[in-house]
Design a protein around this motif. Structure first.
Motif, short mmCIF file in Angstrom:
data_model
loop_
_atom_site.label_atom_id
_atom_site.label_comp_id
_atom_site.label_asym_id
_atom_site.label_seq_id
_atom_site.Cartn_x
_atom_site.Cartn_y
_atom_site.Cartn_z
N UNK A 97 -7.12 5.68 1.30
CA UNK A 97 -8.09 5.30 0.44
C UNK A 97 -7.53 4.73 -0.72
N UNK A 98 -6.62 5.14 -1.15
CA UNK A 98 -6.05 4.73 -2.44
C UNK A 98 -5.09 3.60 -2.14
N UNK A 99 -4.50 3.48 -0.99
CA UNK A 99 -3.71 2.74 -0.40
C UNK A 99 -4.58 1.16 -0.30
N UNK A 113 0.79 -1.30 0.09
CA UNK A 113 0.01 -0.05 0.05
C UNK A 113 0.79 1.12 0.07
N UNK A 114 2.19 1.06 -0.11
CA UNK A 114 3.09 2.51 -0.07
C UNK A 114 3.20 2.86 -1.25
N UNK A 115 2.86 2.28 -2.42
CA UNK A 115 3.05 2.80 -3.72
C UNK A 115 1.77 2.70 -4.66
N UNK A 116 1.87 3.65 -5.76
CA UNK A 116 0.96 3.58 -6.70
C UNK A 116 1.60 3.34 -8.29
N UNK A 117 0.94 2.47 -8.74
CA UNK A 117 1.76 2.20 -10.15
C UNK A 117 1.21 3.24 -11.32
N UNK A 118 2.02 3.75 -12.09
CA UNK A 118 1.70 4.78 -13.31
C UNK A 118 2.39 4.28 -14.47
N UNK A 119 1.81 4.07 -15.46
CA UNK A 119 2.58 3.86 -17.02
C UNK A 119 3.42 5.19 -17.20
#
Length: 295
Positions: A114-116, A86-92
């Motif tokens: 919320x995103x996590x 939950x510590x990161x978000x993936x982006x292309x």
């Protein structure tokens, strides 16, 4: 002979590109850093912007090149495990490659929790799907609502498309038009079988499907197979089983199912083309050894 060689080479390249990421990439290789297609701060600022981006632009069950926060290529399994924290978000990343590059960015800001929570759930499910690829489909012996019997044995040599669902699952029913069109488009392909595994009882399914038809062979009361054998807890879930009885793909998105199915069909078609060419380009047998002179 030359045409056969090029067909064989094309198939070899296609198959090699389909291997899991850990087999096709140079791990721990630092790539030239490209800009993300979306500003990370834009996605982190609003949960709905993040959710819309994930739903429309990311595909975790498809092939992609996984990149950590430092710009180093890593295994897909490690990428998914990192997302589970939950510590990161993936982006292309912007790239000319046909295979997308997904990079990890630190998850910060007022919407981080919320995103996590969302990413953790999605990543855990996707990791389970990824680990299932290549494993044998569980043993089963079932009959559909019309009495047609299906077993591991009589489905050998077929591509089996499975949909796990239940009547009161709104997303499961909402995708009926799409899955029906897919089944209808491939109705003349006798090597593809569409089966739905439902948790509902026979009478309820028959009544429901009279109003909302599903172009799949429907099997009732499959709670045990879905939950205990396949360990599926989210619906809908789609599974593709290839001709040798192993799981080729699991996904919760219909779009990913469709892409994976047509990819598999194109691979099988190319492989069959090689076999056909081989039959038509058989070399003559070598000459027999010279006869020994009579002493």
């Amino acid at each position: 002979m030359k045409s056969y060689f090029f067909v064989l080479l094309a198939v070899a390249l296609m198959v090699s590109c389909k291997q899991k990421q850990k087999e096709k990439l140079s791990l721990n290789e630092t790539i030239k850093l490209e800009q993300p297609v979306v500003n990370p701060d834009t996605l982190r600022s609003d949960f709905m912007k993040w959710w819309t981006y994930y739903n429309n632009d990311l595909s975790f069950t498809a092939d992609f090149i996984a990149v950590d926060e430092h710009g180093t290529i890593i295994k897909k399994s490690k990428f998914l495990k990192t997302l589970i924290t939950g510590n990161f978000i993936p982006i292309q990343l912007q790239s000319e490659s046909k295979v997308p590059h997904y990079k990890l960015f630190v998850n910060t800001g007022k919407n981080a929790t919320a995103i996590s929570n969302f990413i953790q759930e999605v990543a855990a499910t996707t990791y389970k799907f990824f680990e299932a690829e290549g494993t044998p489909f569980p043993n089963f012996d079932v009959s559909d609502l019309e009495g047609n019997k299906f077993t591991n044995e009589n489905l050998k040599g077929k591509i089996v498309v499975l949909k796990c669902w239940f009547i009161k699952c709104a997303p499961c029913v909402a995708e009926f038009p799409e899955v029906n069109k897919l089944a209808d488009d491939l109705r003349n392909n006798k090597n593809v079988v569409f089966i739905s595994l439902a948790t509902d009882k026979t009478a309820a399914l028959k009544s429901f499907l009279e109003k909302k038809p599903l172009q799949y062979h429907t099997i009732a009361e499959q709670d045990h197979l879905i939950t205990n054998e396949l360990h599926i807890y989210g619906f809908p879930t789609h599974i593709i089983v290839t001709t040798d009885g192993s799981i080729y793909k699991e996904t919760s998105k219909f779009s990913e199912l469709k892409t994976a199915l047509y990819t598999l069909l194109s691979e099988k078609s190319a492989s069959n083309k090689v076999r056909d060419d081989k039959e038509h380009h058989k070399l003559p047998p070598p000459p027999p050894p010279p006869l020994k002179k009579a002493s």
